[in-house]
Design a protein around this motif. Structure first.
Motif, PDB file in Angstrom:
ATOM      1  N   GLY A 191      36.033  68.282  34.969  1.00 64.24           N
ATOM      2  CA  GLY A 191      35.761  68.500  33.545  1.00 64.24           C
ATOM      3  C   GLY A 191      35.497  67.202  32.809  1.00 64.24           C
ATOM      4  N   THR A 192      34.457  67.216  32.001  1.00 62.48           N
ATOM      5  CA  THR A 192      34.069  66.021  31.246  1.00 62.48           C
ATOM      6  C   THR A 192      33.847  66.358  29.775  1.00 62.48           C
ATOM      7  N   GLY A 193      34.770  67.144  29.203  1.00 56.48           N
ATOM      8  CA  GLY A 193      34.818  67.338  27.753  1.00 56.48           C
ATOM      9  C   GLY A 193      35.666  66.227  27.150  1.00 56.48           C
ATOM     10  N   SER A 194      36.145  66.422  25.930  1.00 58.67           N
ATOM     11  CA  SER A 194      36.926  65.369  25.259  1.00 58.67           C
ATOM     12  C   SER A 194      38.152  64.964  26.072  1.00 58.67           C
ATOM     13  N   SER A 195      38.844  65.954  26.652  1.00 60.69           N
ATOM     14  CA  SER A 195      40.079  65.624  27.393  1.00 60.69           C
ATOM     15  C   SER A 195      39.743  64.810  28.638  1.00 60.69           C
ATOM     16  N   GLY A 196      38.695  65.211  29.365  1.00 60.24           N
ATOM     17  CA  GLY A 196      38.279  64.461  30.544  1.00 60.24           C
ATOM     18  C   GLY A 196      37.824  63.063  30.149  1.00 60.24           C
ATOM     19  N   ILE A 197      37.021  62.981  29.127  1.00 57.26           N
ATOM     20  CA  ILE A 197      36.436  61.692  28.719  1.00 57.26           C
ATOM     21  C   ILE A 197      37.509  60.729  28.205  1.00 57.26           C
ATOM     22  N   GLN A 198      38.584  61.268  27.607  1.00 59.84           N
ATOM     23  CA  GLN A 198      39.689  60.386  27.191  1.00 59.84           C
ATOM     24  C   GLN A 198      40.546  59.969  28.390  1.00 59.84           C
ATOM     25  N   SER A 199      40.746  60.895  29.331  1.00 61.19           N
ATOM     26  CA  SER A 199      41.713  60.599  30.393  1.00 61.19           C
ATOM     27  C   SER A 199      41.106  59.831  31.567  1.00 61.19           C
ATOM     28  N   ILE A 200      39.816  60.044  31.835  1.00 54.31           N
ATOM     29  CA  ILE A 200      39.192  59.438  33.029  1.00 54.31           C
ATOM     30  C   ILE A 200      39.334  57.904  33.059  1.00 54.31           C
ATOM     31  N   PRO A 201      39.044  57.187  31.948  1.00 56.13           N
ATOM     32  CA  PRO A 201      39.168  55.725  32.018  1.00 56.13           C
ATOM     33  C   PRO A 201      40.611  55.268  32.283  1.00 56.13           C
ATOM     34  N   VAL A 202      41.581  56.014  31.791  1.00 53.52           N
ATOM     35  CA  VAL A 202      42.978  55.605  31.956  1.00 53.52           C
ATOM     36  C   VAL A 202      43.446  55.916  33.378  1.00 53.52           C
ATOM     37  N   ILE A 203      43.093  57.098  33.864  1.00 53.27           N
ATOM     38  CA  ILE A 203      43.493  57.473  35.230  1.00 53.27           C
ATOM     39  C   ILE A 203      42.822  56.529  36.240  1.00 53.27           C
ATOM     40  N   ALA A 204      41.572  56.168  35.962  1.00 58.83           N
ATOM     41  CA  ALA A 204      40.838  55.294  36.895  1.00 58.83           C
ATOM     42  C   ALA A 204      41.551  53.960  37.089  1.00 58.83           C
ATOM     43  N   LYS A 205      42.207  53.487  36.032  1.00 57.51           N
ATOM     44  CA  LYS A 205      42.887  52.178  36.131  1.00 57.51           C
ATOM     45  C   LYS A 205      44.150  52.275  36.974  1.00 57.51           C
ATOM     46  N   GLN A 206      44.712  53.496  37.046  1.00 56.28           N
ATOM     47  CA  GLN A 206      45.984  53.638  37.758  1.00 56.28           C
ATOM     48  C   GLN A 206      45.792  54.103  39.201  1.00 56.28           C
ATOM     49  N   ALA A 207      44.864  55.011  39.401  1.00 55.29           N
ATOM     50  CA  ALA A 207      44.735  55.662  40.709  1.00 55.29           C
ATOM     51  C   ALA A 207      44.141  54.710  41.743  1.00 55.29           C
ATOM     52  N   ALA A 208      44.414  55.018  43.010  1.00 53.30           N
ATOM     53  CA  ALA A 208      43.755  54.260  44.074  1.00 53.30           C
ATOM     54  C   ALA A 208      42.267  54.601  44.052  1.00 53.30           C
ATOM     55  N   HIS A 209      41.987  55.895  43.889  1.00 51.78           N
ATOM     56  CA  HIS A 209      40.596  56.336  43.824  1.00 51.78           C
ATOM     57  C   HIS A 209      40.492  57.551  42.920  1.00 51.78           C
ATOM     58  N   LEU A 210      39.412  57.593  42.156  1.00 54.34           N
ATOM     59  CA  LEU A 210      39.202  58.733  41.252  1.00 54.34           C
ATOM     60  C   LEU A 210      37.835  59.357  41.523  1.00 54.34           C
ATOM     61  N   THR A 211      37.833  60.678  41.723  1.00 54.99           N
ATOM     62  CA  THR A 211      36.566  61.399  41.841  1.00 54.99           C
ATOM     63  C   THR A 211      36.439  62.286  40.615  1.00 54.99           C
ATOM     64  N   VAL A 212      35.342  62.133  39.892  1.00 61.83           N
ATOM     65  CA  VAL A 212      35.101  62.945  38.693  1.00 61.83           C
ATOM     66  C   VAL A 212      34.143  64.062  39.065  1.00 61.83           C
ATOM     67  N   PHE A 213      34.580  65.297  38.872  1.00 65.17           N
ATOM     68  CA  PHE A 213      33.751  66.469  39.169  1.00 65.17           C
ATOM     69  C   PHE A 213      33.130  66.938  37.855  1.00 65.17           C
ATOM     70  N   GLN A 214      31.834  66.711  37.720  1.00 62.55           N
ATOM     71  CA  GLN A 214      31.150  66.972  36.442  1.00 62.55           C
ATOM     72  C   GLN A 214      30.202  68.166  36.571  1.00 62.55           C
ATOM     73  N   ARG A 215      30.396  69.156  35.702  1.00 63.59           N
ATOM     74  CA  ARG A 215      29.462  70.293  35.705  1.00 63.59           C
ATOM     75  C   ARG A 215      28.316  70.040  34.728  1.00 63.59           C
ATOM     76  N   THR A 216      28.663  69.622  33.505  1.00 67.40           N
ATOM     77  CA  THR A 216      27.624  69.320  32.518  1.00 67.40           C
ATOM     78  C   THR A 216      27.845  67.907  31.992  1.00 67.40           C
TER      79      THR A 216
END
Ligand code: N01
Length: 541
Positions: A191-216
């Motif tokens: 998901g890449t709505g507001s919640s995804g777009i706010q959380s993705i940059p923060v999770i990316a800094k913490q996780a070993a690896h982040l995969t973003v699954f984007q529909r739109t």
């Protein structure tokens, strides 16, 4: 215990009004009811106050409206004593604010927390609502006020195999209170709505690896959050009355409005200069304080969309990733525009990958991760940033039944029907704070909430003054309002997008534009006129 004693102890409590929800709306409703001397009971599903800010504790969660307007305006003392740390405060700070409000105005004791309302039924014989909770408590009330929020019914997609997943999974809107440590983990965000777009940059800094699954792919505008300096704070406090008054009459409840100019009348150089200047400021003003034709004229909208596409191309280093991230096929702003902090920049990180679900859809969740039509992504944790059953979802799931025992969800099966987004025919004395058909989600929520609660309470005062007990919209008023809400939306580009505004994110939900798009100031004026004309469109008995 004797049977008669048991019956007496279990007898429903009788109050003037029941309030459901302890977020911005519920807290203010209790404040007002108490001020009016109406007895009340209030229920909140969560363990504390806060509503949205109680539940949405995902990494990076923060307000998209500026702190000084994302707040109550009913108390000058509160406005002066509370100091925000920054332009867009995070979830923890907003929750602290709401907790402060609850304590300062002694609102907490009104609420039964950890208590879900399981049914609310209107009894035509007595003219009372019988409200039942998960703990078996029953309350009889003349008035039922729902303060359940517009985006509180979390939507976890029905993806086959989720129960097989051996890792942990989360929904952003139901985040664990103890927090989640992603350190060293392979994380997938769907998901890449507001919640995804706010959380993705923060999770990316913490996780070993982040995969973003984007529909739109989504458009997004930089927030440009920053701490408030002592001078800014002093200036805001000195001018807060004027700022809030501007919000009250503006299109989206913010301290700015559309510019009188149209984008299509600008020279290319003037257009770019204005877009760049607003882009540098950050925040919603780039779109909603900008040229007046951006959401009405497809050609003007295309200019704005192309500007953002260019920005994405400039930031994202890998052209293939940039091209997947670039939104196409719907007008900018017609899905709720997110604000971000380095969202597109995040895709330049070596530990972040983007999966385009349009090319390779999710087939199922497996024990080790997510399988798309092309490959299996091994994951330790999955975050569903997949949104909400917006506006109608929170109301439909309460279990509200009106005249003739009709379920609200049945009445609304082809889409919500309301008058002003506040009341619905067949459900007398039911008041929905920021219900479907109100401007609410198209603007600053606290501005909307205060207007709704004030207006509802004035109506209750009016009922008492004229010795009436019941208020309900007429069939004509409700039909006209529904047609008006639809006609206004049809005049814009909004119906072109598959957005939650259109109910398009929920399989099987009717495709109906849910909020009122005529502008918050216009709506406020209309509500005031209706009241001044003896509550036109309502049957008061
Ligand atoms: O939810 P959304 P949200 N498979 O519905 C995707 C407010 N809010 O929680 O676009 C794969 O916007 C879906 O894809 P698509 C704000 O009003 C405010 O982010 O439907 N993907 C989309 O990308 C906001 O608009 C703030 O194709 C699936 C995403 O999930 C509203 O809440 C912060 C899917 C959902 O986006 C909702 O935002 C956060 C599936 N089966 C939220 N199902 C602030 O003010 C859905 N998606 C700061």
């Amino acid at each position: 215990m004797s049977a008669s004693r048991l019956a007496r102890d279990n007898a429903p409590r009788r109050v003037d009004a029941v309030v459901i929800g302890a977020g911005f709306a519920g807290l203010y409703a209790i404040y007002k009811l108490r001020e009016m001397g109406l007895s009340h009971a209030a229920f909140e599903q969560g363990g504390g106050v806060g509503g949205t800010w109680y539940w949405n504790r995902y990494p990076g969660a923060s307000s998209d409206s500026e702190s000084w307007v994302y707040a109550y305006s009913f108390s000058e003392a509160l406005e002066q004593e509370w100091t925000w740390s920054c332009r867009f405060p995070g979830q923890a700070e907003i929750l602290r604010y709401l907790e402060h409000v609850a304590d300062r105005f002694e609102l907490r004791p009104a609420f039964a927390f950890n208590t879900r309302v399981t049914a609310a039924t209107y009894d035509e014989a007595t003219g009372l609502w019988r409200v039942e909770t998960e703990h078996g408590e029953q309350v009889l009330a003349q008035f039922l006020i729902t303060a359940v929020g517009c985006l509180s019914a979390a939507q976890v997609p029905q993806i086959a195999g989720l129960e097989d997943f051996k890792g942990r999974w989360y929904h952003t809107g139901q985040w664990p209170h103890e927090g989640v440590d992603f350190t060293g983990l392979r994380v997938g965000v769907v998901g890449t709505g507001s919640s995804g777009i706010q959380s993705i940059p923060v999770i990316a800094k913490q996780a070993a690896h982040l995969t973003v699954f984007q529909r739109t792919p989504n458009f997004s505008v930089p927030a440009r959050n920053a701490p408030l300096s002592p001078a800014q704070i002093a200036d805001l406090k000195a001018n807060i009355k004027t700022i809030r008054e501007t919000c009250r009459w503006s299109t989206i409840g913010q301290p700015y409005d559309w510019k009188a100019d149209e984008a299509l009348k600008q020279s290319p150089a003037a257009l770019r200069a204005q877009f760049e200047a607003d882009w540098a400021k950050g925040g919603f003003e780039w779109m909603f304080g900008s040229f007046s034709d951006l959401l009405a004229d497809p050609a003007a909208n295309a200019l704005a969309a192309e500007f953002v596409r260019e920005k994405i191309r400039d930031v994202v280093q890998d052209p293939a990733t940039a091209s997947k991230l670039i939104p196409q096929g719907y007008p900018i702003g017609t899905k709720r525009l997110p604000l971000d902090a380095d969202y597109f920049e995040t895709f330049n990180r070596p530990n972040v990958a983007l999966v385009d679900l349009r090319d390779t859809p999710i087939e199922r969740v497996v024990d080790t991760g997510i399988r798309t039509s092309r490959q299996t992504f091994e994951l330790d944790a999955i975050v569903f940033a997949t949104g909400f059953d917006a506006m109608t979802g929170p109301l439909n799931r309460i279990g509200i039944r009106g005249r003739g025992n009709e379920p609200l969800a049945a009445k609304w099966s082809a889409g919500p029907q309301t008058y002003l987004g506040v009341c619905t025919r067949g459900f007398p004395n039911l008041f929905m704070v920021t219900g479907p058909g109100s401007p609410s989600v198209l603007g600053n929520m606290p501005t909307s909430i205060e207007q709704h609660v004030d207006w509802i309470c004035e109506l209750l005062t009016h009922l008492r003054a004229v010795g009436a007990t019941t208020v309900e919209p007429t069939a004509e008023a409700e039909a006209e309002w529904g047609a008006h809400v639809k006609a206004l939306a049809d005049d814009t580009l909004f119906p072109q997008a598959d957005s939650w505004y259109m109910g398009a994110n929920i399989p099987g939900k009717p495709r109906v534009f849910l909020p009122y798009i005529g502008g918050f100031g216009t709506y406020r004026k209309l509500c005031a006129e209706i009241a001044a004309n003896g509550y036109e469109g309502f049957r008061i008995t």
